[in-house]
Design a protein around this motif. Structure first.
Motif, PDB file in Angstrom:
ATOM      1  N   GLN A 164       0.832  -1.203   0.000  1.00 23.09           N
ATOM      2  CA  GLN A 164       0.000   0.000   0.000  1.00 23.09           C
ATOM      3  C   GLN A 164       0.869   1.258   0.000  1.00 23.09           C
ATOM      4  OE1 GLN A 164      -2.979   0.104   3.152  1.00 23.09           O
ATOM      5  NE2 GLN A 164      -3.088   2.350   3.078  1.00 23.09           N
ATOM      6  N   HIS A 165       1.928   1.210   0.789  1.00 26.32           N
ATOM      7  CA  HIS A 165       2.840   2.351   0.901  1.00 26.32           C
ATOM      8  C   HIS A 165       3.513   2.632  -0.448  1.00 26.32           C
ATOM      9  CE1 HIS A 165       5.926   4.919   2.857  1.00 26.32           C
ATOM     10  NE2 HIS A 165       5.044   4.997   3.836  1.00 26.32           N
ATOM     11  N   HIS A 166       3.987   1.587  -1.082  1.00 29.44           N
ATOM     12  CA  HIS A 166       4.643   1.726  -2.389  1.00 29.44           C
ATOM     13  C   HIS A 166       3.674   2.223  -3.462  1.00 29.44           C
ATOM     14  CE1 HIS A 166       8.365   0.279  -0.959  1.00 29.44           C
ATOM     15  NE2 HIS A 166       8.693  -0.551  -1.938  1.00 29.44           N
ATOM     16  N   GLN A 167       2.458   1.735  -3.424  1.00 31.90           N
ATOM     17  CA  GLN A 167       1.462   2.174  -4.401  1.00 31.90           C
ATOM     18  C   GLN A 167       1.231   3.689  -4.282  1.00 31.90           C
ATOM     19  OE1 GLN A 167      -1.710  -0.507  -3.302  1.00 31.90           O
ATOM     20  NE2 GLN A 167      -1.241  -1.962  -4.959  1.00 31.90           N
ATOM     21  N   GLY A 168       1.228   4.160  -3.037  1.00 32.03           N
ATOM     22  CA  GLY A 168       1.087   5.604  -2.819  1.00 32.03           C
ATOM     23  C   GLY A 168       2.267   6.381  -3.365  1.00 32.03           C
ATOM     24  N   ALA A 169       3.474   5.841  -3.159  1.00 33.02           N
ATOM     25  CA  ALA A 169       4.683   6.510  -3.657  1.00 33.02           C
ATOM     26  C   ALA A 169       4.687   6.571  -5.179  1.00 33.02           C
ATOM     27  CB  ALA A 169       5.923   5.777  -3.154  1.00 33.02           C
ATOM     28  N   VAL A 170       4.254   5.493  -5.816  1.00 37.89           N
ATOM     29  CA  VAL A 170       4.182   5.453  -7.284  1.00 37.89           C
ATOM     30  C   VAL A 170       3.195   6.505  -7.786  1.00 37.89           C
ATOM     31  CG1 VAL A 170       3.448   4.065  -9.264  1.00 37.89           C
ATOM     32  CG2 VAL A 170       4.916   3.051  -7.506  1.00 37.89           C
ATOM     33  N   GLU A 171       2.076   6.626  -7.101  1.00 40.32           N
ATOM     34  CA  GLU A 171       1.075   7.636  -7.471  1.00 40.32           C
ATOM     35  C   GLU A 171       1.661   9.045  -7.369  1.00 40.32           C
ATOM     36  OE1 GLU A 171      -3.145   9.364  -5.674  1.00 40.32           O
ATOM     37  OE2 GLU A 171      -2.621   7.271  -5.316  1.00 40.32           O
ATOM     38  N   MET A 172       2.372   9.313  -6.282  1.00 39.47           N
ATOM     39  CA  MET A 172       3.005  10.624  -6.089  1.00 39.47           C
ATOM     40  C   MET A 172       4.055  10.891  -7.168  1.00 39.47           C
ATOM     41  SD  MET A 172       3.411  10.305  -1.948  1.00 39.47           S
ATOM     42  CE  MET A 172       4.508  11.706  -1.741  1.00 39.47           C
ATOM     43  N   ALA A 173       4.805   9.865  -7.505  1.00 32.60           N
ATOM     44  CA  ALA A 173       5.860  10.008  -8.516  1.00 32.60           C
ATOM     45  C   ALA A 173       5.270  10.285  -9.895  1.00 32.60           C
ATOM     46  CB  ALA A 173       6.719   8.750  -8.547  1.00 32.60           C
ATOM     47  N   LYS A 174       4.152   9.673 -10.194  1.00 34.92           N
ATOM     48  CA  LYS A 174       3.501   9.912 -11.491  1.00 34.92           C
ATOM     49  C   LYS A 174       2.987  11.349 -11.586  1.00 34.92           C
ATOM     50  CE  LYS A 174       2.189   5.148 -12.626  1.00 34.92           C
ATOM     51  NZ  LYS A 174       1.075   4.173 -12.803  1.00 34.92           N
ATOM     52  N   THR A 175       2.506  11.878 -10.473  1.00 39.61           N
ATOM     53  CA  THR A 175       2.070  13.276 -10.445  1.00 39.61           C
ATOM     54  C   THR A 175       3.246  14.207 -10.704  1.00 39.61           C
ATOM     55  OG1 THR A 175       0.289  12.778  -8.872  1.00 39.61           O
ATOM     56  CG2 THR A 175       0.994  15.073  -9.028  1.00 39.61           C
ATOM     57  N   GLU A 176       4.384  13.886 -10.103  1.00 38.18           N
ATOM     58  CA  GLU A 176       5.589  14.690 -10.321  1.00 38.18           C
ATOM     59  C   GLU A 176       6.006  14.654 -11.785  1.00 38.18           C
ATOM     60  OE1 GLU A 176       9.119  16.876 -10.197  1.00 38.18           O
ATOM     61  OE2 GLU A 176       7.318  16.895  -8.949  1.00 38.18           O
ATOM     62  N   GLN A 177       5.942  13.504 -12.397  1.00 42.63           N
ATOM     63  CA  GLN A 177       6.336  13.394 -13.802  1.00 42.63           C
ATOM     64  C   GLN A 177       5.442  14.221 -14.715  1.00 42.63           C
ATOM     65  OE1 GLN A 177       6.784   9.120 -14.815  1.00 42.63           O
ATOM     66  NE2 GLN A 177       8.948   9.621 -14.968  1.00 42.63           N
ATOM     67  N   SER A 178       4.161  14.301 -14.384  1.00 40.87           N
ATOM     68  CA  SER A 178       3.230  15.018 -15.253  1.00 40.87           C
ATOM     69  C   SER A 178       3.158  16.517 -14.966  1.00 40.87           C
ATOM     70  CB  SER A 178       1.816  14.424 -15.127  1.00 40.87           C
ATOM     71  OG  SER A 178       1.303  14.591 -13.816  1.00 40.87           O
ATOM     72  N   LYS A 179       3.440  16.921 -13.720  1.00 36.78           N
ATOM     73  CA  LYS A 179       3.265  18.328 -13.353  1.00 36.78           C
ATOM     74  C   LYS A 179       4.549  19.037 -12.919  1.00 36.78           C
ATOM     75  CE  LYS A 179      -1.558  17.682 -11.913  1.00 36.78           C
ATOM     76  NZ  LYS A 179      -2.537  17.842 -10.800  1.00 36.78           N
ATOM     77  N   GLY A 180       5.596  18.273 -12.641  1.00 32.96           N
ATOM     78  CA  GLY A 180       6.854  18.881 -12.185  1.00 32.96           C
ATOM     79  C   GLY A 180       7.612  19.550 -13.311  1.00 32.96           C
ATOM     80  N   ALA A 181       8.583  20.393 -12.947  1.00 36.43           N
ATOM     81  CA  ALA A 181       9.398  21.099 -13.935  1.00 36.43           C
ATOM     82  C   ALA A 181      10.885  20.810 -13.783  1.00 36.43           C
ATOM     83  CB  ALA A 181       9.165  22.617 -13.822  1.00 36.43           C
ATOM     84  N   TYR A 182      11.293  20.358 -12.601  1.00 33.62           N
ATOM     85  CA  TYR A 182      12.718  20.165 -12.302  1.00 33.62           C
ATOM     86  C   TYR A 182      13.180  18.804 -12.810  1.00 33.62           C
ATOM     87  CZ  TYR A 182      17.034  20.401  -9.506  1.00 33.62           C
ATOM     88  OH  TYR A 182      18.348  20.430  -9.090  1.00 33.62           O
ATOM     89  N   GLY A 183      14.095  18.812 -13.757  1.00 35.52           N
ATOM     90  CA  GLY A 183      14.554  17.589 -14.403  1.00 35.52           C
ATOM     91  C   GLY A 183      14.998  16.491 -13.450  1.00 35.52           C
ATOM     92  N   PRO A 184      15.910  16.795 -12.500  1.00 29.56           N
ATOM     93  CA  PRO A 184      16.361  15.752 -11.571  1.00 29.56           C
ATOM     94  C   PRO A 184      15.230  15.160 -10.737  1.00 29.56           C
ATOM     95  CG  PRO A 184      17.905  17.579 -11.574  1.00 29.56           C
ATOM     96  CD  PRO A 184      16.726  18.026 -12.384  1.00 29.56           C
ATOM     97  N   ALA A 185      14.242  15.977 -10.379  1.00 22.62           N
ATOM     98  CA  ALA A 185      13.112  15.470  -9.593  1.00 22.62           C
ATOM     99  C   ALA A 185      12.272  14.513 -10.429  1.00 22.62           C
ATOM    100  CB  ALA A 185      12.251  16.625  -9.090  1.00 22.62           C
TER     101      ALA A 185
END
Length: 209
Positions: A164-185
């Motif tokens: 469950q914890h990992h699934q949440g992290a994956v969800e957060m990471a996907k949001t970062e990929q779609s909305k983030g701007a910082y390349g390393p992040a």
């Protein structure tokens, strides 16, 4: 004779005046060229500074701050496995999780510091509920329950919670990929998705045994 000398003098005066005018024009041109060059060179660092300042956005900050807290809880769970788990596979997985996420916490903390943003306090082990607003986080009651378990009971509980914890992290990471701007992040987010998706499959496999 006098007229001839006067003519020569006038011609010389005109020549000197013209020459002086040319020198002044050349100086003005040189001065102007220097100023433009100076402006060009000074504008370049300014443009670079602006680009650097705009290299991240609010999503990048939120991702780093939330993922740090998310990772810290995963590490707290992994630390429990060392003394409470009965399965060597669970213990090995816990070691892998801690080994991957601890350096990521340091990396994200460095980003936040460089951006002038707050690094979340480490609340692990203090009994505080850190689950609010973040997918996959365990409540304080969940962590207490896991802390009291041992043996095969702990193994099952740990795997279920960590999936469950990992699934949440994956969800957060996907949001970062779609909305983030910082390349390393965004690169780190991709790494989280790859690693934790693989670990989810591994944990589900262990649960099915």
């Amino acid at each position: 004779m006098t007229f001839h000398r006067s003519l020569i003098r006038r011609s010389a005066l005109v020549a000197v005046t013209v020459a002086a005018g040319l020198v002044l024009a050349a100086c003005a041109s040189s001065s102007s060229g220097h100023d433009m060059s100076s402006m060009d060179s000074s504008s370049t660092p300014s443009a670079s500074a602006s680009a650097s300042a705009g290299a991240h956005n609010a999503q990048d900050v939120a991702f780093a701050q939330q993922m740090i807290t998310h990772h810290r809880q995963a590490i707290e769970m992994a630390d429990l496995a060392a003394t409470r788990a009965s399965s060597s596979e669970v213990k090995s997985l816990a070691t892998t999780i801690k080994g991957a996420q601890d350096p990521e916490i340091k990396t994200m903390s460095g980003w936040l510091t460089s951006w002038g943003e707050a690094v979340p306090e480490d609340m692990a082990g203090m009994g505080h509920d850190m689950s609010s607003g973040m997918p996959g986080m365990m409540s304080a009651a969940d962590m207490t329950k896991l802390d009291k378990a041992s043996g095969t009971e702990f193994d099952t509980m740990f795997l279920q919670m960590m999936v469950q914890h990992h699934q949440g992290a994956v969800e957060m990471a996907k949001t970062e990929q779609s909305k983030g701007a910082y390349g390393p992040a965004k690169t780190l987010a991709a790494s989280v998705i790859t690693a934790q998706t693989a670990e989810i499959k591994q944990m589900n496999s262990l649960l099915s045994k």
